[in-house]
Design a protein around this motif. Structure first.
Motif, PDB file in Angstrom:
ATOM      1  N   ARG A  49      57.385  29.516  44.567  1.00  0.00           N
ATOM      2  CA  ARG A  49      57.259  29.902  43.160  1.00  0.00           C
ATOM      3  C   ARG A  49      56.159  30.949  43.084  1.00  0.00           C
ATOM      4  O   ARG A  49      55.059  30.745  43.589  1.00  0.00           O
ATOM      5  N   ILE A  50      56.461  32.091  42.459  1.00  0.00           N
ATOM      6  CA  ILE A  50      55.507  33.197  42.392  1.00  0.00           C
ATOM      7  C   ILE A  50      55.278  33.543  40.921  1.00  0.00           C
ATOM      8  O   ILE A  50      56.200  33.947  40.211  1.00  0.00           O
ATOM      9  N   LEU A  51      54.040  33.393  40.484  1.00  0.00           N
ATOM     10  CA  LEU A  51      53.674  33.724  39.107  1.00  0.00           C
ATOM     11  C   LEU A  51      52.820  34.994  39.129  1.00  0.00           C
ATOM     12  O   LEU A  51      51.759  35.035  39.756  1.00  0.00           O
ATOM     13  N   ILE A  52      53.292  36.023  38.431  1.00  0.00           N
ATOM     14  CA  ILE A  52      52.649  37.334  38.471  1.00  0.00           C
ATOM     15  C   ILE A  52      51.963  37.615  37.144  1.00  0.00           C
ATOM     16  O   ILE A  52      52.606  37.640  36.090  1.00  0.00           O
ATOM     17  N   SER A  53      50.646  37.818  37.208  1.00  0.00           N
ATOM     18  CA  SER A  53      49.831  38.126  36.017  1.00  0.00           C
ATOM     19  C   SER A  53      50.055  37.145  34.877  1.00  0.00           C
ATOM     20  O   SER A  53      50.008  37.524  33.697  1.00  0.00           O
ATOM     21  N   GLN A  54      50.324  35.888  35.224  1.00  0.00           N
ATOM     22  CA  GLN A  54      50.530  34.825  34.237  1.00  0.00           C
ATOM     23  C   GLN A  54      51.706  35.101  33.310  1.00  0.00           C
ATOM     24  O   GLN A  54      51.815  34.480  32.243  1.00  0.00           O
ATOM     25  N   LYS A  55      52.602  36.004  33.703  1.00  0.00           N
ATOM     26  CA  LYS A  55      53.698  36.392  32.807  1.00  0.00           C
ATOM     27  C   LYS A  55      55.076  36.249  33.450  1.00  0.00           C
ATOM     28  O   LYS A  55      55.961  35.595  32.912  1.00  0.00           O
ATOM     29  N   LYS A  56      55.258  36.870  34.618  1.00  0.00           N
ATOM     30  CA  LYS A  56      56.571  36.907  35.255  1.00  0.00           C
ATOM     31  C   LYS A  56      56.646  35.862  36.356  1.00  0.00           C
ATOM     32  O   LYS A  56      55.746  35.753  37.183  1.00  0.00           O
ATOM     33  N   GLU A  91      52.896  52.452  46.835  1.00  0.00           N
ATOM     34  CA  GLU A  91      52.309  52.773  45.532  1.00  0.00           C
ATOM     35  C   GLU A  91      50.867  52.269  45.393  1.00  0.00           C
ATOM     36  O   GLU A  91      50.251  52.418  44.340  1.00  0.00           O
ATOM     37  N   ALA A  92      50.340  51.694  46.458  1.00  0.00           N
ATOM     38  CA  ALA A  92      48.974  51.139  46.399  1.00  0.00           C
ATOM     39  C   ALA A  92      47.933  52.243  46.362  1.00  0.00           C
ATOM     40  O   ALA A  92      48.069  53.278  47.015  1.00  0.00           O
ATOM     41  N   LYS A  93      46.872  51.993  45.606  1.00  0.00           N
ATOM     42  CA  LYS A  93      45.713  52.882  45.544  1.00  0.00           C
ATOM     43  C   LYS A  93      44.457  52.042  45.716  1.00  0.00           C
ATOM     44  O   LYS A  93      44.413  50.878  45.313  1.00  0.00           O
ATOM     45  N   LEU A 141      46.834  44.615  42.482  1.00  0.00           N
ATOM     46  CA  LEU A 141      47.411  44.132  43.721  1.00  0.00           C
ATOM     47  C   LEU A 141      48.848  44.633  43.797  1.00  0.00           C
ATOM     48  O   LEU A 141      49.555  44.653  42.780  1.00  0.00           O
ATOM     49  N   ASP A 142      49.300  45.030  44.968  1.00  0.00           N
ATOM     50  CA  ASP A 142      50.706  45.379  45.166  1.00  0.00           C
ATOM     51  C   ASP A 142      51.391  44.212  45.859  1.00  0.00           C
ATOM     52  O   ASP A 142      50.861  43.651  46.825  1.00  0.00           O
ATOM     53  N   GLN A 191      53.366  45.191  40.817  1.00  0.00           N
ATOM     54  CA  GLN A 191      51.922  45.385  40.790  1.00  0.00           C
ATOM     55  C   GLN A 191      51.339  44.436  39.748  1.00  0.00           C
ATOM     56  O   GLN A 191      51.938  44.229  38.687  1.00  0.00           O
ATOM     57  N   ALA A 192      50.174  43.863  40.057  1.00  0.00           N
ATOM     58  CA  ALA A 192      49.618  42.842  39.184  1.00  0.00           C
ATOM     59  C   ALA A 192      48.114  42.727  39.382  1.00  0.00           C
ATOM     60  O   ALA A 192      47.566  43.163  40.394  1.00  0.00           O
ATOM     61  N   SER A 193      47.456  42.112  38.406  1.00  0.00           N
ATOM     62  CA  SER A 193      46.017  41.853  38.531  1.00  0.00           C
ATOM     63  C   SER A 193      45.755  40.516  39.221  1.00  0.00           C
ATOM     64  O   SER A 193      44.683  40.304  39.791  1.00  0.00           O
ATOM     65  N   ASN A 194      46.733  39.617  39.157  1.00  0.00           N
ATOM     66  CA  ASN A 194      46.600  38.336  39.851  1.00  0.00           C
ATOM     67  C   ASN A 194      47.974  37.767  40.179  1.00  0.00           C
ATOM     68  O   ASN A 194      48.965  38.068  39.494  1.00  0.00           O
ATOM     69  N   VAL A 195      48.025  36.977  41.236  1.00  0.00           N
ATOM     70  CA  VAL A 195      49.270  36.371  41.702  1.00  0.00           C
ATOM     71  C   VAL A 195      48.987  34.937  42.121  1.00  0.00           C
ATOM     72  O   VAL A 195      47.982  34.660  42.775  1.00  0.00           O
TER      73      VAL A 195
END
Length: 299
Positions: free
Chosen positions: A176-183, A209-211, A217-218, A252-256
């Motif tokens: 189970r993968i939760l991305i930025s508490q949304k997806k 696309e990472a910088k 986070l990518d 891309q996300a701020s947290n996973v």
């Protein structure tokens, strides 16, 4: 100006000549350099903890050494640069490109600026990372590449990948993968990988696309694939073209947050760690201070 050089003598591509040639450029500019060769990880960390009197630090080693140093550098905020002595040197490449280290230190001796870059953090492990963290096929490839440790990192990782994909088959796991508490994703996968830099293992452009300082986070997710599909993904990843494939998820996300149905090993910056069923990963924006030449032209 006073500088501390911390050298990992056990680095795979250790070279006294490269180290001395790099340091001599700074010495020629009247930079005082203290050279330390720590005996173990804790000594290395302590050298950084108590190195606040230095203007900057030089880390001589590969990605593993820089990753270890980042655990303290993110706290003390001392600027640093790198003499690349590892097999892959992916972080060095992310910061400086394909620039020869002698050319880099020649430029640094003439002036430098400080640039802040992001750092990843496994919250439930309190472990930071400079490159990425993965579950699935990448930890398996890293372990397989150890059989070719006498070769350069790029070659060893390529052979490890081919050996794993051609002679074996990627392990399938449910997560189970939760991305930025949304997806939310819940499915079967062969890889879940989080990256900060475009390249892993020196040559694979897994995160095109990472910088280094975008505060994100990518995330690369691969569903179960057949052997020929896996080999094609590997081939396309050299140029970063794999993310166009239908069986690839790229976010891309701020947290996973990752919850796996079983305990499986994971890797952080190439180090294989104990099996976990849950990983909470976040970004620490602009938390490492790296030196760059004042001149905009490195090439």
């Amino acid at each position: 100006m006073k500088v501390l050089a911390i050298i990992n003598r056990k680095a795979k591509m250790f070279s006294n000549k490269v180290i001395n040639d790099c340091l001599n450029y700074l010495k020629a500019s009247d930079v005082k350099i203290d050279v330390e060769i720590p005996d173990d990880k804790e000594e290395l960390l302590n050298l950084i903890r108590y190195g606040k009197s230095y203007d900057f630090i030089i880390i001589g080693g590969g990605d593993g050494t820089v990753s270890l140093a980042s655990q303290v550098l993110r706290i003390v905020k001392i600027p640093f640069t790198i003499i690349p002595l590892g097999r892959g040197n992916s972080f060095y490449k992310a910061v400086y490109g394909d620039v020869d280290p002698l050319f880099l230190f020649n430029k640094l001796s003439k002036g430098f600026i400080i640039e802040a870059v992001d750092l990843g953090l496994i919250e439930n492990e309190n472990r930071s990372f400079i490159l990425g963290a993965s579950l699935g096929i990448i930890p398996d490839i890293i372990q397989a590449s150890e059989k070719f440790s006498f070769l350069s990192g790029r070659v060893a990782y390529s052979l490890g990948a081919l050996a794993k994909l051609v002679l074996g088959s990627p392990k399938v796991f449910s997560a189970r993968i939760l991305i930025s508490q949304k997806k939310l994703y819940y499915d079967k996968y062969v890889l879940i990988s989080i990256g900060l830099t475009q390249y892993r293992a020196g040559r694979f452009k897994l995160f095109p696309e990472a910088k280094l300082n975008d505060g994100l986070l990518d995330l690369l997710i691969i569903n179960p694939v057949k052997r020929l599909e896996a080999i094609n993904i590997l081939k396309l990843s050299v140029r970063g073209e794999h993310i166009k494939l239908s069986n690839i998820i790229y976010e891309q996300a701020s947290n996973v947050e990752i919850d796996v149905d079983e305990m499986i090993p994971f890797e952080i910056d190439g180090d294989i760690l104990e099996s976990k069923s849950t990983l909470k990963i976040t970004i620490i924006p602009s938390s490492l201070n790296v030196l760059k030449p004042s001149s905009l032209l490195l090439q």
